[in-house]
Design a protein around this motif. Sequence first.
Motif, PDB file in Angstrom:
ATOM      1  N   ILE A 144       5.230 -14.628  11.631  1.00  0.00           N
ATOM      2  CA  ILE A 144       5.128 -13.115  11.756  1.00  0.00           C
ATOM      3  C   ILE A 144       4.993 -12.363  10.261  1.00  0.00           C
ATOM      4  O   ILE A 144       4.064 -11.519   9.878  1.00  0.00           O
ATOM      5  N   ILE A 145       5.799 -12.840   9.242  1.00  0.00           N
ATOM      6  CA  ILE A 145       5.620 -12.252   7.992  1.00  0.00           C
ATOM      7  C   ILE A 145       4.166 -12.373   7.377  1.00  0.00           C
ATOM      8  O   ILE A 145       3.482 -11.493   6.797  1.00  0.00           O
ATOM      9  N   LEU A 155       2.658  -9.015   6.158  1.00  0.00           N
ATOM     10  CA  LEU A 155       2.038  -8.835   4.745  1.00  0.00           C
ATOM     11  C   LEU A 155       0.386  -8.490   4.892  1.00  0.00           C
ATOM     12  O   LEU A 155      -0.044  -7.684   4.050  1.00  0.00           O
ATOM     13  N   PRO A 156      -0.429  -8.669   5.739  1.00  0.00           N
ATOM     14  CA  PRO A 156      -1.987  -8.476   5.753  1.00  0.00           C
ATOM     15  C   PRO A 156      -1.801  -7.094   5.994  1.00  0.00           C
ATOM     16  O   PRO A 156      -2.668  -6.376   5.669  1.00  0.00           O
ATOM     17  N   ALA A 157      -0.750  -6.536   6.720  1.00  0.00           N
ATOM     18  CA  ALA A 157      -0.987  -4.979   7.137  1.00  0.00           C
ATOM     19  C   ALA A 157      -0.530  -4.188   5.919  1.00  0.00           C
ATOM     20  O   ALA A 157      -0.865  -2.888   5.983  1.00  0.00           O
ATOM     21  N   VAL A 158       0.245  -4.635   4.997  1.00  0.00           N
ATOM     22  CA  VAL A 158       0.649  -3.918   4.109  1.00  0.00           C
ATOM     23  C   VAL A 158       0.092  -3.998   2.621  1.00  0.00           C
ATOM     24  O   VAL A 158       0.280  -3.393   1.642  1.00  0.00           O
ATOM     25  N   ARG A 159      -0.733  -5.086   2.378  1.00  0.00           N
ATOM     26  CA  ARG A 159      -1.467  -5.322   1.098  1.00  0.00           C
ATOM     27  C   ARG A 159      -2.309  -4.267   0.479  1.00  0.00           C
ATOM     28  O   ARG A 159      -2.946  -3.344   1.323  1.00  0.00           O
ATOM     29  N   PRO A 160      -2.071  -4.012  -0.768  1.00  0.00           N
ATOM     30  CA  PRO A 160      -2.903  -2.842  -1.196  1.00  0.00           C
ATOM     31  C   PRO A 160      -4.272  -3.099  -1.040  1.00  0.00           C
ATOM     32  O   PRO A 160      -4.843  -4.124  -1.112  1.00  0.00           O
ATOM     33  N   ASN A 176       0.765  -1.290   0.132  1.00  0.00           N
ATOM     34  CA  ASN A 176       0.175   0.036   0.035  1.00  0.00           C
ATOM     35  C   ASN A 176       0.956   1.480   0.165  1.00  0.00           C
ATOM     36  O   ASN A 176       1.717   1.314   1.027  1.00  0.00           O
ATOM     37  N   ALA A 177       0.411   2.261  -0.725  1.00  0.00           N
ATOM     38  CA  ALA A 177       1.395   3.463  -0.901  1.00  0.00           C
ATOM     39  C   ALA A 177       1.235   4.361   0.228  1.00  0.00           C
ATOM     40  O   ALA A 177       2.194   5.135   0.376  1.00  0.00           O
TER      41      ALA A 177
END
Length: 217
Positions: free
Chosen positions: A206-207, A212-217, A171-172
């Motif tokens: 943890i990844i 990864l769920p926290a940063v997915r677009p 996510n930007a």
Amino acid sequence: MTQDDPTAGHTVPDDDGDGGGTVHRRPGRKPDPRRDAEIMEAALQVLAEVGYTGMTMNAVAARAKAGKGTFYRRWPSKAELVLDAIGHMKRSQVDLDRLPDTGTLRGDILALFKPTSAEDGEYQLTIMAGLASMLSQDRGFAEAANDAIVEPWAAANRVLLSRAMSRGEINATADIETLAQIIPSIAAYRALIQRKPFDRDFLVAIIDGVLLPAVRP
């Protein structure tokens, strides 16, 4: 005394513990990075063997075959020596100029992980137990401890997350500063509080389950 005398111009505490007395310095010989590294490694060995309470500057000096004045020129107290030594150990584990570039954030972070033998893992846990003991005695070193054990890995994660954002992989609007601290902070908690090794299986959890769920677009 000549300037080559490591104790020249220094008031060196007589105690054999923390070195908590005032240290008056004047310029002496330039620090020797290689020698400093040897001294810090000796400090880690003593810390692992006898713990923070039993550790003394004299014991480290004997292990490193160095004069006591050498320590007090660089490290006025054993707490500062321990923090520098642990910071040096952590920084040596990650090279910001040669970070992995696998094409994915997950691959990059996994590539950062360096497996250790059971013996090395136990050695590092013993060192971290010594740090935990030190912090329980003086919480004033908490920020310095964060700089020593969390920041080297957080700095690497900032780079990897920024790359992933440039690729459009995450996510930007992701908060890179906060996200970069997730894994190293959990690793520090696991070592300092839970006294458990941070192995690859736990890193994968943890990844995949947090980062990864926290940063997915």
